[in-house]
Scaffold this motif. Structure first.
Motif, PDB file in Angstrom:
ATOM      1  N   VAL A   1      34.391  34.535  49.247  1.00  0.00           N
ATOM      2  CA  VAL A   1      35.676  34.908  49.837  1.00  0.00           C
ATOM      3  C   VAL A   1      36.814  34.598  48.875  1.00  0.00           C
ATOM      4  CG1 VAL A   1      37.333  34.327  51.652  1.00  0.00           C
ATOM      5  CG2 VAL A   1      34.939  34.739  52.236  1.00  0.00           C
ATOM      6  N   LYS A   2      36.874  33.363  48.400  1.00  0.00           N
ATOM      7  CA  LYS A   2      37.948  32.987  47.476  1.00  0.00           C
ATOM      8  C   LYS A   2      37.831  33.745  46.157  1.00  0.00           C
ATOM      9  CE  LYS A   2      39.522  28.441  48.965  1.00  0.00           C
ATOM     10  NZ  LYS A   2      39.736  27.031  48.544  1.00  0.00           N
ATOM     11  N   LYS A   3      36.608  33.974  45.709  1.00  0.00           N
ATOM     12  CA  LYS A   3      36.434  34.714  44.464  1.00  0.00           C
ATOM     13  C   LYS A   3      36.990  36.124  44.579  1.00  0.00           C
ATOM     14  CE  LYS A   3      32.965  36.378  41.188  1.00  0.00           C
ATOM     15  NZ  LYS A   3      31.525  36.450  40.829  1.00  0.00           N
ATOM     16  N   ARG A   4      36.699  36.794  45.710  1.00  0.00           N
ATOM     17  CA  ARG A   4      37.189  38.164  45.896  1.00  0.00           C
ATOM     18  C   ARG A   4      38.710  38.190  45.932  1.00  0.00           C
ATOM     19  NH1 ARG A   4      36.373  42.688  44.304  1.00  0.00           N
ATOM     20  NH2 ARG A   4      38.559  42.507  43.846  1.00  0.00           N
ATOM     21  N   GLN A   5      39.317  37.204  46.585  1.00  0.00           N
ATOM     22  CA  GLN A   5      40.771  37.151  46.675  1.00  0.00           C
ATOM     23  C   GLN A   5      41.399  36.892  45.305  1.00  0.00           C
ATOM     24  OE1 GLN A   5      41.483  34.234  49.733  1.00  0.00           O
ATOM     25  NE2 GLN A   5      40.680  35.536  51.374  1.00  0.00           N
ATOM     26  N   TYR A   6      40.813  35.998  44.541  1.00  0.00           N
ATOM     27  CA  TYR A   6      41.329  35.719  43.193  1.00  0.00           C
ATOM     28  C   TYR A   6      41.226  36.957  42.307  1.00  0.00           C
ATOM     29  CZ  TYR A   6      41.447  34.045  38.393  1.00  0.00           C
ATOM     30  OH  TYR A   6      41.740  33.895  37.055  1.00  0.00           O
ATOM     31  N   VAL A   7      40.066  37.614  42.335  1.00  0.00           N
ATOM     32  CA  VAL A   7      39.867  38.801  41.498  1.00  0.00           C
ATOM     33  C   VAL A   7      40.856  39.900  41.868  1.00  0.00           C
ATOM     34  CG1 VAL A   7      38.251  40.666  40.947  1.00  0.00           C
ATOM     35  CG2 VAL A   7      37.455  38.303  40.983  1.00  0.00           C
ATOM     36  N   ALA A   8      41.171  40.042  43.151  1.00  0.00           N
ATOM     37  CA  ALA A   8      42.124  41.073  43.590  1.00  0.00           C
ATOM     38  C   ALA A   8      43.494  40.840  42.956  1.00  0.00           C
ATOM     39  CB  ALA A   8      42.236  41.072  45.109  1.00  0.00           C
ATOM     40  N   PHE A   9      43.960  39.603  42.964  1.00  0.00           N
ATOM     41  CA  PHE A   9      45.256  39.306  42.341  1.00  0.00           C
ATOM     42  C   PHE A   9      45.179  39.431  40.825  1.00  0.00           C
ATOM     43  CE2 PHE A   9      45.966  37.196  46.457  1.00  0.00           C
ATOM     44  CZ  PHE A   9      47.228  37.686  46.746  1.00  0.00           C
ATOM     45  N   ARG A  10      44.064  39.015  40.240  1.00  0.00           N
ATOM     46  CA  ARG A  10      43.928  39.098  38.785  1.00  0.00           C
ATOM     47  C   ARG A  10      43.953  40.544  38.309  1.00  0.00           C
ATOM     48  NH1 ARG A  10      38.326  37.230  36.757  1.00  0.00           N
ATOM     49  NH2 ARG A  10      37.887  39.392  37.349  1.00  0.00           N
ATOM     50  N   GLU A  11      43.359  41.458  39.093  1.00  0.00           N
ATOM     51  CA  GLU A  11      43.355  42.866  38.707  1.00  0.00           C
ATOM     52  C   GLU A  11      44.766  43.431  38.647  1.00  0.00           C
ATOM     53  OE1 GLU A  11      40.852  44.688  41.577  1.00  0.00           O
ATOM     54  OE2 GLU A  11      38.990  44.195  40.543  1.00  0.00           O
ATOM     55  N   VAL A  12      45.649  42.936  39.495  1.00  0.00           N
ATOM     56  CA  VAL A  12      47.026  43.435  39.532  1.00  0.00           C
ATOM     57  C   VAL A  12      47.898  42.706  38.503  1.00  0.00           C
ATOM     58  CG1 VAL A  12      49.086  43.686  40.970  1.00  0.00           C
ATOM     59  CG2 VAL A  12      46.828  44.044  41.962  1.00  0.00           C
ATOM     60  N   LEU A  13      47.750  41.395  38.411  1.00  0.00           N
ATOM     61  CA  LEU A  13      48.643  40.592  37.565  1.00  0.00           C
ATOM     62  C   LEU A  13      48.211  40.563  36.106  1.00  0.00           C
ATOM     63  CD1 LEU A  13      49.126  37.592  40.005  1.00  0.00           C
ATOM     64  CD2 LEU A  13      50.822  39.336  39.440  1.00  0.00           C
ATOM     65  N   GLY A  14      46.939  40.765  35.831  1.00  0.00           N
ATOM     66  CA  GLY A  14      46.470  40.781  34.455  1.00  0.00           C
ATOM     67  C   GLY A  14      46.780  39.492  33.724  1.00  0.00           C
ATOM     68  N   SER A  15      47.405  39.612  32.561  1.00  0.00           N
ATOM     69  CA  SER A  15      47.701  38.440  31.739  1.00  0.00           C
ATOM     70  C   SER A  15      48.770  37.544  32.350  1.00  0.00           C
ATOM     71  CB  SER A  15      48.143  38.889  30.335  1.00  0.00           C
ATOM     72  OG  SER A  15      49.283  39.726  30.428  1.00  0.00           O
TER      73      SER A  15
END
Length: 426
Positions: A348-362
């Protein structure tokens, strides 16, 4: 209790971001609209003669110009301005500044999604997602999302629209609903729209996998990713119903030709098991033996017609998925950013983190450090003061050089003694 596997990962990198992070930003409206990157990358150092307030003022003026540039007639000019705006919102936390311009930016996003094509739609949807991340949870985000939700669904389901634009609208719809949905009925409505897209990759009636272009496969993967993000916030009372209606269908996506869609499907299945076992430790889906056989085949896939990178990524992901389904072992990853760490305990937390990382990038690390919304979602507490009287002092350039020089001399002396022939043992 589930067993945990600890994996240490470095800070988020630009390579993890969505498309567009490696392109130069520019605009034909103004000769200096291409400068946000240089401003964003020039962080003031202690000892340097830099006025941080002036730098912030300059950055805000550039962003104002970029916002104005999204209304020009030139499609290329609008795309350049959207790209610059996307990078600025991803790499800096500008909540107060954005608060006063939220309606203007929202109007720009709506206009560009309606009238733009492919790249412009994708960039506009990304800017809209970043706008909600900047504003945080609250009435402002909820109002903007409700205003744009119908347009996002319409564009997502429009088969005549470009797949790239539809994919970004899927991610905007998913993350926007995650942040700003007014009730769970809205969440279910969005999940239904997203499933309508990725369900086209389910096995056909004759048991064969449909063949799609890479762009359509990427669209289906984005829709499934957004759907799984919304699954992560399902109330416990809704989980049994979702298990009954969806868990039996997802394994058919494991036969897709697209590696990203296969991995996304596998992680969705693992999340279902994680959520179901929170209520019933002995949960196992029907035909689990058949599923495990499929998963083991993907975890040991060595087909040469697949790219080496894809094979390596797939094997690593499906080994984790098998451990969750067979051994009830959930992944536990550690993300380091600045002086802090973020623990991703489970799917659950991994999916949420990846979702934000895909948008925020670097810019992920910056937002984890400073964005109150993200810190609240991941339980990081109030932002740590990184500058000012209460912050730890950072060594200036001279002090760092002096320290490195002395450390080098000390290492040289030690190594010289160790290498001295007179100390050799004969």
């Amino acid at each position: 209790m589930p067993r945990r596997k600890v994996r240490k990962k470095g800070a988020a990198r630009g390579g993890d971001s969505s498309e567009g992070d490696t392109e130069e930003t520019g605009s034909i409206v103004s000769s200096h609209l291409s400068e946000p990157d240089s401003i964003l990358e020039e962080e003031p150092q202690q000892g340097d003669n830099v006025d941080e307030t002036d730098a912030q003022d300059v950055l805000e003026e550039k962003i104002k110009e970029l916002i104005d540039g999204t209304t020009q007639k030139s499609a290329n000019g609008r795309k350049d301005c959207l790209e610059g705006l996307k990078k600025a919102l991803a790499r800096k936390v500008l909540t107060d500044f954005i608060e006063n311009r939220k309606v203007t930016i929202s109007d720009c996003v709506e206009r560009c999604i309606k009238k733009g094509k492919s790249d412009e739609q994708a960039l506009a949807a990304s800017v809209g997602t970043l706008l909600l991340i900047q504003l945080g949870a609250g009435d402002d985000s909820e109002g903007i999302f409700n205003d744009l939700r119908h347009l996002l669904k319409t564009t997502l389901l429009d088969k005549t629209a470009a797949p790239k634009g539809r994919a970004s609208c899927a991610l905007f719809l998913g993350l926007g609903c995650f942040l700003a949905a007014e009730d769970y009925e809205t969440v279910m409505e969005c999940m239904t729209a997203l499933e309508h897209v990725f369900s086209l990759s389910y096995l056909k009636g004759d048991g064969t996998a449909p063949s799609h272009t890479p762009a359509i496969a990427a669209l289906h993967c984005a829709a499934l990713s957004a759907w799984t993000l919304l699954l992560s916030i399902a109330p416990p009372s809704r989980v049994p119903q979702l298990v009954d209606s969806h868990l039996g269908k997802l394994p058919s996506l494991l036969h897709s030709d697209d590696v990203s869609l296969r991995i996304e499907a596998g992680e969705s299945i693992a999340m279902f098991h994680e959520l179901a076992r929170e209520q019933n430790e002995d949960f196992d889906m029907e035909n689990v033996e058949e599923l495990v056989v499929t998963l083991r085949g993907l975890a040991t896939d060595s087909n040469k017609y697949r790219a080496k990178k894809d094979r390596r990524q797939q094997r690593s992901s499906f080994r984790d998925i098998i451990r969750t389904i067979q051994e009830n072992e959930i992944p536990h990853e550690i993300i380091k950013f600045g002086p802090e760490i973020l623990e991703l305990d489970g799917w659950v937390k991994k999916r949420q983190y990846v979702a934000f990382r895909e948008v925020l990038g670097s810019g992920t690390n910056i937002h984890l450090q400073e964005n109150v919304l993200l810190r609240d979602i991941f339980g990081l507490g109030a932002p740590i003061i990184m500058s000012g009287p209460g912050a730890p002092k950072k060594a200036n350039r001279f002090e760092r050089h002096h320290y490195n020089s002395q450390a080098f001399k000390a290492r040289t002396k030690v190594r010289s003694k160790q290498r001295d022939k007179r100390t050799a043992v004969l």
